[in-house]
Design a protein around this motif. Structure first.
Motif, short mmCIF file in Angstrom:
data_model
loop_
_atom_site.label_atom_id
_atom_site.label_comp_id
_atom_site.label_asym_id
_atom_site.label_seq_id
_atom_site.Cartn_x
_atom_site.Cartn_y
_atom_site.Cartn_z
N LEU A 1 57.95 75.22 21.61
CA LEU A 1 58.35 75.19 23.02
C LEU A 1 57.24 74.57 23.85
CD1 LEU A 1 59.65 78.86 23.46
CD2 LEU A 1 61.02 76.82 23.03
N ALA B 1 63.43 69.58 22.74
CA ALA B 1 64.31 70.61 22.15
C ALA B 1 65.41 69.96 21.33
CB ALA B 1 64.90 71.48 23.26
N ASN C 1 63.94 71.30 16.16
CA ASN C 1 63.25 72.40 16.83
C ASN C 1 64.17 73.58 17.14
OD1 ASN C 1 60.74 71.28 16.65
ND2 ASN C 1 60.77 70.36 18.69
N TYR C 2 65.30 73.62 16.46
CA TYR C 2 66.15 74.81 16.39
C TYR C 2 66.40 75.07 14.91
CZ TYR C 2 67.69 74.57 21.34
OH TYR C 2 67.76 74.57 22.71
N ASN D 1 61.84 71.55 28.65
CA ASN D 1 61.42 71.15 27.31
C ASN D 1 62.14 69.87 26.89
OD1 ASN D 1 60.57 70.91 24.68
ND2 ASN D 1 61.37 72.87 23.99
N LEU E 1 62.53 81.22 18.68
CA LEU E 1 62.16 79.96 19.33
C LEU E 1 60.77 79.53 18.86
CD1 LEU E 1 63.38 80.87 22.91
CD2 LEU E 1 64.27 78.98 21.54
N SER F 1 68.87 80.32 24.15
CA SER F 1 67.81 79.38 23.77
C SER F 1 67.96 78.06 24.52
CB SER F 1 67.87 79.13 22.26
OG SER F 1 67.67 80.33 21.54
N ASN G 1 65.20 76.46 27.19
CA ASN G 1 64.61 75.13 27.08
C ASN G 1 64.88 74.28 28.31
OD1 ASN G 1 63.17 74.88 24.57
ND2 ASN G 1 65.10 75.16 23.51
#
Length: 424
Positions: A323, A300, A304-305, A297, A320, A288, A292
């Protein structure tokens, strides 16, 4: 406005698990005795940061977890003002919004139970358009009350998909989809189309990713995301984001210190003992992080995890979501969100940084390198084949080139030679 003293009954998968009390920024949570007896002290049920305890749990971890269920920014301020609350009053806001939150947790006023939710209210096409077009404020029919909540700063509406159309999730009803219109004030152009493309690239590259599509709602284009924390039958799956798991405030979602151990290292080591296969968990997390990086990204961060929490406390990384190749659309969006191998700027990150980060989690260097390389090679192929709309058509070529740059040991470029800059 002053915070209101109150208490809320907390449910997980429809079962009462404890009571939340407090005022303002001070909160306490106490697990039910039968929950303690069934699962045992120190077990993970609600959150990695709130293991089951026989005593009342006090401190910032409680506030940060429950506050993390609420929206941020302008949406939160508007909802607070609409309900006569102060913006920091998480208890007061949860009393209104806590019937449908991220994961399987519900926070309800005393006397209310989730056993018999009100039926969702079928919406006309005009009503759906009206709601989406009005964001980030709300223009709702008189009998539509906001009773669902989701963290994040982007304006969004939570709806339930029914066979005969969209429905408003009345109190206790499970929302199934997130609708996010193109932001009105974002400096990042074409954000919705780019997010949709990035999610499809992730899936094509073999990475678990939320399902989504783009749709017009009157004058507003929006991305419609299927919630990964809901089953096709409408049941809730429990989850928490990394800020909640690490007892961090939502306002601290971007990691700012490069001093070791990194935030991702802390998360990987704390979660590892609660996973089915901690080596595979670390590989999945590194995949992941690598994805990103290669797409650029700049959003991130730790909200956002997320991780799914299975009954019994088993943790696994969530698909995910959120994104977007923000750096490639808006040059100042250069913050990686997390420190990776001692570096937090996307412009300076290399494959070596990713490998170094994986090693800090306990991975062998060869394993970390092979894991990251496999993602870069998969993305190199996927980005070249997943179609993108004309206004972001350059992303396929650019992300493919970025994957090659990283595979060759360098930093990833931000533009293709001769490419005109993107403008809002």
């Amino acid at each position: 406005m002053s915070p209101r003293n109150t208490s809320l009954e907390v449910f997980l998968h429809g079962r009462h698990i404890g009571v939340l009390t407090g005022s303002g920024l001070r909160m306490s949570f106490r697990y039910d005795p039968d929950v303690i007896a069934e699962y045992g002290a120190a077990s993970i049920l609600l959150s990695l940061s709130l293991p089951i305890d026989r005593k009342k749990i006090d401190g910032p971890a409680v506030y940060n977890y429950f506050d993390g269920l609420l929206p941020e920014g302008q949406v939160r301020s508007h909802l607070a003002a609409e309900n006569g609350l102060s913006t920091p009053d998480a208890l007061g806001l949860l009393a209104i919004l806590g019937a449908d939150c991220a994961g399987a947790v519900q926070a309800l006023p005393s006397g209310m139970t989730p056993d018999a939710p009100v039926d969702s209210q079928l919406m006309s096409a005009d009503e759906v358009v009206r709601v989406v077009e009005a964001l980030p404020t709300w223009d709702l029919p008189e009998d539509f009350a906001i009773t669902a909540s989701l963290g994040g700063i982007q304006s969004k509406v939570l709806l339930s998909r029914r066979r005969n159309g969209w429905a408003w999730p009345a109190r206790g009803t499970v929302s199934t989809h997130i609708i996010k219109p193109e932001p009105l004030d974002s400096p990042v152009p074409h954000l919705i189309a780019a997010e949709d493309w990035a999610l499809k690239v992730a899936a094509a590259a073999g990475l678990p990713a939320a399902k989504a599509h783009v749709e017009m709602f009157g004058s507003r284009e929006a991305i419609v995301v299927t919630r990964y924390d809901r089953t096709p039958d409408g049941d809730r799956l429990h989850q928490e984001d990394f800020t909640q798991a690490l007892a961090l405030a939502s306002t601290s979602k971007y990691e700012t210190s490069t001093a070791p151990p990194s935030r991702l290292t802390q998360l990987a080591k704390a979660a590892g003992p609660h996973t089915r296969d901690d080596r595979e968990f670390r590989r999945t997390l590194l995949r992941s992080v690598t994805f990103n990086l290669v797409i650029g990204n700049g959003d991130a961060h730790s909200k956002n995890y997320s991780m799914l929490i299975r009954d019994g406390g088993e943790l696994e990384l969530a698909p995910l979501y959120d994104l977007a190749p923000t750096l490639l659309l808006y040059a100042p969006s250069n913050n990686a969100g997390h420190v990776v191998g001692g570096q937090s700027r996307l412009n300076y990150l290399t494959l070596e940084h990713v490998v170094r980060e994986g090693v800090a989690w306990g991975m062998e260097a060869g394993d970390a390198q092979a894991t990251a390389i496999a993602v870069l090679e998969s993305v190199e192929r996927a980005a070249a084949t997943v179609p993108a709309r004309e206004e972001i058509g350059f992303l396929g070529e650019l992300v493919t080139a970025r994957a090659g740059d990283l595979l060759n040991g360098g930093t990833a470029r931000r533009a293709i030679a001769g490419q005109a800059p993107v403008t809002p």
